[in-house]
Design a protein around this motif. Structure first.
Motif, PDB file in Angstrom:
ATOM      1  N   LEU A  87       0.818  -1.214   0.000  1.00 53.34           N
ATOM      2  CA  LEU A  87       0.000   0.000   0.000  1.00 53.34           C
ATOM      3  C   LEU A  87       0.856   1.271   0.000  1.00 53.34           C
ATOM      4  N   GLU A  88       2.177   1.092  -0.104  1.00 56.89           N
ATOM      5  CA  GLU A  88       3.124   2.208  -0.234  1.00 56.89           C
ATOM      6  C   GLU A  88       3.026   3.204   0.918  1.00 56.89           C
ATOM      7  N   VAL A  89       2.917   2.652   2.143  1.00 59.88           N
ATOM      8  CA  VAL A  89       2.938   3.512   3.338  1.00 59.88           C
ATOM      9  C   VAL A  89       4.255   4.303   3.343  1.00 59.88           C
ATOM     10  N   ALA A  90       4.173   5.607   3.642  1.00 61.90           N
ATOM     11  CA  ALA A  90       5.357   6.484   3.509  1.00 61.90           C
ATOM     12  C   ALA A  90       6.538   5.986   4.348  1.00 61.90           C
ATOM     13  N   GLU A  91       6.253   5.655   5.618  1.00 61.84           N
ATOM     14  CA  GLU A  91       7.350   5.213   6.481  1.00 61.84           C
ATOM     15  C   GLU A  91       6.826   4.229   7.529  1.00 61.84           C
ATOM     16  N   VAL A  92       7.515   3.120   7.662  1.00 61.85           N
ATOM     17  CA  VAL A  92       7.186   2.149   8.708  1.00 61.85           C
ATOM     18  C   VAL A  92       8.400   2.071   9.628  1.00 61.85           C
ATOM     19  N   ARG A  93       8.161   2.220  10.922  1.00 63.02           N
ATOM     20  CA  ARG A  93       9.258   2.127  11.895  1.00 63.02           C
ATOM     21  C   ARG A  93       9.052   0.878  12.740  1.00 63.02           C
ATOM     22  N   ILE A  94      10.086   0.079  12.851  1.00 63.06           N
ATOM     23  CA  ILE A  94       9.991  -1.043  13.779  1.00 63.06           C
ATOM     24  C   ILE A  94      10.857  -0.706  14.985  1.00 63.06           C
ATOM     25  N   ILE A  95      10.236  -0.842  16.168  1.00 61.58           N
ATOM     26  CA  ILE A  95      10.864  -0.371  17.413  1.00 61.58           C
ATOM     27  C   ILE A  95      10.931  -1.544  18.389  1.00 61.58           C
ATOM     28  N   ALA A  96      12.144  -1.921  18.764  1.00 63.15           N
ATOM     29  CA  ALA A  96      12.289  -3.092  19.634  1.00 63.15           C
ATOM     30  C   ALA A  96      13.718  -3.182  20.126  1.00 63.15           C
ATOM     31  N   PRO A  97      13.939  -3.989  21.191  1.00 67.61           N
ATOM     32  CA  PRO A  97      15.322  -4.322  21.549  1.00 67.61           C
ATOM     33  C   PRO A  97      15.917  -5.216  20.454  1.00 67.61           C
ATOM     34  N   GLU A  98      17.252  -5.268  20.382  1.00 68.17           N
ATOM     35  CA  GLU A  98      17.929  -6.025  19.304  1.00 68.17           C
ATOM     36  C   GLU A  98      17.387  -7.446  19.164  1.00 68.17           C
ATOM     37  N   MET A  99      17.118  -8.116  20.294  1.00 68.56           N
ATOM     38  CA  MET A  99      16.714  -9.534  20.237  1.00 68.56           C
ATOM     39  C   MET A  99      15.349  -9.728  19.558  1.00 68.56           C
ATOM     40  N   PHE A 100      14.568  -8.668  19.400  1.00 69.87           N
ATOM     41  CA  PHE A 100      13.248  -8.796  18.763  1.00 69.87           C
ATOM     42  C   PHE A 100      13.223  -8.216  17.349  1.00 69.87           C
ATOM     43  N   LEU A 101      14.395  -7.831  16.855  1.00 66.62           N
ATOM     44  CA  LEU A 101      14.443  -7.246  15.509  1.00 66.62           C
ATOM     45  C   LEU A 101      14.886  -8.286  14.483  1.00 66.62           C
ATOM     46  N   PRO A 102      14.404  -8.196  13.244  1.00 64.04           N
ATOM     47  CA  PRO A 102      14.896  -9.103  12.209  1.00 64.04           C
ATOM     48  C   PRO A 102      16.366  -8.803  11.899  1.00 64.04           C
ATOM     49  N   ARG A 103      17.107  -9.836  11.401  1.00 64.16           N
ATOM     50  CA  ARG A 103      18.538  -9.626  11.120  1.00 64.16           C
ATOM     51  C   ARG A 103      18.746  -8.590  10.022  1.00 64.16           C
ATOM     52  N   ARG A 104      17.887  -8.649   9.014  1.00 66.66           N
ATOM     53  CA  ARG A 104      18.032  -7.712   7.892  1.00 66.66           C
ATOM     54  C   ARG A 104      16.693  -7.066   7.586  1.00 66.66           C
ATOM     55  N   VAL A 105      16.725  -5.809   7.210  1.00 71.06           N
ATOM     56  CA  VAL A 105      15.512  -5.129   6.766  1.00 71.06           C
ATOM     57  C   VAL A 105      15.805  -4.618   5.360  1.00 71.06           C
ATOM     58  N   GLU A 106      15.103  -5.169   4.373  1.00 70.44           N
ATOM     59  CA  GLU A 106      15.462  -4.846   2.989  1.00 70.44           C
ATOM     60  C   GLU A 106      14.610  -3.737   2.378  1.00 70.44           C
ATOM     61  N   ASN A 107      13.466  -3.444   3.006  1.00 71.17           N
ATOM     62  CA  ASN A 107      12.577  -2.428   2.449  1.00 71.17           C
ATOM     63  C   ASN A 107      13.075  -1.035   2.841  1.00 71.17           C
ATOM     64  N   LYS A 108      13.316  -0.183   1.839  1.00 71.21           N
ATOM     65  CA  LYS A 108      13.894   1.138   2.155  1.00 71.21           C
ATOM     66  C   LYS A 108      12.908   2.045   2.890  1.00 71.21           C
ATOM     67  N   ARG A 109      11.645   1.693   2.878  1.00 70.97           N
ATOM     68  CA  ARG A 109      10.670   2.507   3.630  1.00 70.97           C
ATOM     69  C   ARG A 109      10.563   2.079   5.098  1.00 70.97           C
ATOM     70  N   VAL A 110      11.296   1.014   5.468  1.00 72.63           N
ATOM     71  CA  VAL A 110      11.231   0.533   6.862  1.00 72.63           C
ATOM     72  C   VAL A 110      12.506   0.963   7.592  1.00 72.63           C
ATOM     73  N   SER A 111      12.342   1.636   8.734  1.00 70.01           N
ATOM     74  CA  SER A 111      13.512   2.021   9.519  1.00 70.01           C
ATOM     75  C   SER A 111      13.428   1.393  10.907  1.00 70.01           C
ATOM     76  N   VAL A 112      14.607   1.217  11.504  1.00 69.91           N
ATOM     77  CA  VAL A 112      14.709   0.462  12.757  1.00 69.91           C
ATOM     78  C   VAL A 112      15.091   1.404  13.903  1.00 69.91           C
ATOM     79  N   TYR A 113      14.412   1.258  15.017  1.00 71.37           N
ATOM     80  CA  TYR A 113      14.699   2.066  16.211  1.00 71.37           C
ATOM     81  C   TYR A 113      14.808   1.148  17.429  1.00 71.37           C
ATOM     82  N   ASN A 114      15.742   1.450  18.300  1.00 69.96           N
ATOM     83  CA  ASN A 114      15.801   0.760  19.588  1.00 69.96           C
ATOM     84  C   ASN A 114      15.122   1.592  20.678  1.00 69.96           C
ATOM     85  N   ASP A 115      15.057   2.890  20.447  1.00 62.94           N
ATOM     86  CA  ASP A 115      14.520   3.778  21.483  1.00 62.94           C
ATOM     87  C   ASP A 115      13.056   4.131  21.185  1.00 62.94           C
TER      88      ASP A 115
END
Ligand code: CP
Length: 321
Positions: free
Chosen positions: A195-223
Motif C-alpha cells: 500500500l506504499e505507506v510512507a514510512e514504517v518504523r519497527i521499534i524493539a530491543p535487538e533480540m526482537f528485531l529481524p537480522r536484515r531489513v530490505e525495504n527502504k521505507r522501513v527504519s529500525v529504532y531501539n529507542d
C-alpha cells in the motif's frame, strides 16, 4: 462489486495485489455499512461448508471466521483437533480429503509450522488432480502460520487504519515489540509495502528485531520515544514467549523501555491511533489506560475482523466457481 481476487487460496499478503487489497477493504466496509457483520442478512455462502482447523489456540481469529461464515449462510465445522483421528496416525492431508469427500470446500487453518498452510495447499492440489472422484476446488485460508504469516489479521488492521486515516501513502506507522517472532508483523510489513505507506518504523530491543531489513521505507529504532516521534499509527505487539527458542528478556526491563503508555505517546501526532492484534498483556506491552483510552482502536479492530473475513470468504468462494 468488483472481485480482483484471482487466487484459489489465501496464504499470505504477498500474493495479493494492492488493487485486490483495496477491493477487500471496500467489500468489508460495505458489509459494515449495511450491518451484515452483526447479523445474518446475507446468504451468499449458503451452499458452502467451511471447516476450521486450529492446531494452536485462538479467540479472535477462530470465532470471527466462524461468525463470518455463519453470517454468510455457510455451514461451519469447528473441527476438534484433540478428538480427531489424527491421534491414530492419520495425516492432516488425509483428514482434509475425507472432509472434502463430505462436501466441505473451504478450510481455515492455523498451525505453529511456518509452511503448514502453503504445503497443505500444494498437497491438496496434487491429490485433487490424482483423484477423479474429488471436487476440483478446495480453498485453504491461512489463519496464522508460525512466525511467517497472518494475512487476515493484517487486512483487518489495514481496514481499521483506512477508516481513520484515509491515505496510506501519507502515513508514518510504528510497530513496537517482538517483531521477529510475530506473524502479524510479517504480514503487516508486507501489507504496508503493497500500500506504499510512507514510512514504517519497527521499534524493539535487538533480540526482537529481524537480522536484515530490505525495504527502504522501513527504519529500525531501539529507542521508543525517538521511534514514536510524529507517528500517525502505533501497533503494539505481544511478546511471543511461546516462540522464543532460547532468548529471554526480563519483564521489568522490557516494561521500562518498551511498554506503550500515554506518556510514551507524547511525541506522536495528537491524532495518533493505537492498535494491537490481541491477545493483550496489560501492563507489559501496553498500559491498561492506553488500551482502553481514546487513542485505542483495539476493539474496533476485532469488529472489523468479522467483516474482513466475510469479504475474504465471499471473494474466494466467487473465485472458485
Ligand atoms: N490476533 C489473533 O490472532 O488473536 P487470536 O490468537 O485470539 O486468534
Amino acid at each position: 462489486m468488483s472481485n480482483t481476487m484471482s487466487l484459489q487460496h489465501l496464504l499470505n499478503i504477498n500474493s495479493l495485489s494492492a488493487e485486490c487489497i483495496l477491493d477487500i477493504f471496500a467489500r468489508a466496509q460495505s458489509i459494515i455499512d449495511i450491518g451484515a457483520h452483526k447479523k445474518q442478512i446475507k446468504n451468499t455462502l449458503a451452499e458452502k461448508t467451511i471447516a476450521l482447523l486450529f492446531f494452536e489456540n485462538s479467540t479472535r481469529t477462530r470465532i470471527s471466521f466462524e461468525l463470518a461464515a455463519k453470517r454468510l449462510g455457510a455451514t461451519v465445522l469447528n473441527v476438534d483437533i484433540q478428538s480427531s483421528a489424527l491421534s491414530k496416525g492419520e495425516t492432516v492431508l488425509d483428514m482434509l480429503v475425507n472432509l472434502q469427500a463430505m462436501f466441505c470446500q473451504m478450510f481455515v487453518v492455523r498451525h505453529r509450522d511456518n509452511n503448514f498452510a502453503d504445503n497443505l495447499a500444494k498437497e491438496l492440489m496434487v491429490n485433487l488432480d490424482n483423484n477423479a472422484a474429488a471436487e476440483k476446488s478446495a480453498t485453504i485460508i491461512n489463519a496464522g502460520s508460525g512466525t511467517a504469516a497472518h494475512p487476515s489479521q493484517a487486512l483487518l488492521d489495514g481496514l481499521t487504519i483506512l477508516q481513520e486515516k484515509k491515505d496510506f501513502r501519507a502515513l508514518k506507522i510504528a510497530i513496537v515489540g517482538d517483531i521477529v517472532h510475530s506473524r502479524v508483523a510479517a504480514s503487516q510489513l508486507a501489507l504496508f509495502a503493497k500500500l506504499e505507506v510512507a514510512e514504517v518504523r519497527i521499534i524493539a530491543p535487538e533480540m526482537f528485531l529481524p537480522r536484515r531489513v530490505e525495504n527502504k521505507r522501513v527504519s529500525v529504532y531501539n529507542d521508543l520515544q525517538t521511534g514514536l516521534n510524529e507517528v500517525d499509527v502505533v501497533i503494539a505487539l505481544r511478546a511471543q514467549k511461546e516462540r522464543w527458542a532460547s532468548a529471554s528478556l526480563d519483564d521489568a526491563t522490557y516494561i521500562k523501555q518498551y511498554c506503550l503508555t500515554k506518556q510514551s505517546l507524547a511525541s506522536a501526532r495528537d491524532d495518533v491511533i493505537v492498535l494491537h492484534p490481541g491477545p493483550i498483556n496489560r501492563g507489559i506491552e501496553i498500559a491498561s489506560d492506553l488500551a482502553d483510552g481514546k487513542h485505542s482502536r483495539i476493539i474496533q479492530q476485532v469488529s472489523n475482523g468479522v467483516a474482513v473475513r466475510m469479504a475474504l470468504l465471499e471473494m474466494l468462494a466467487e473465485r472458485s466457481h
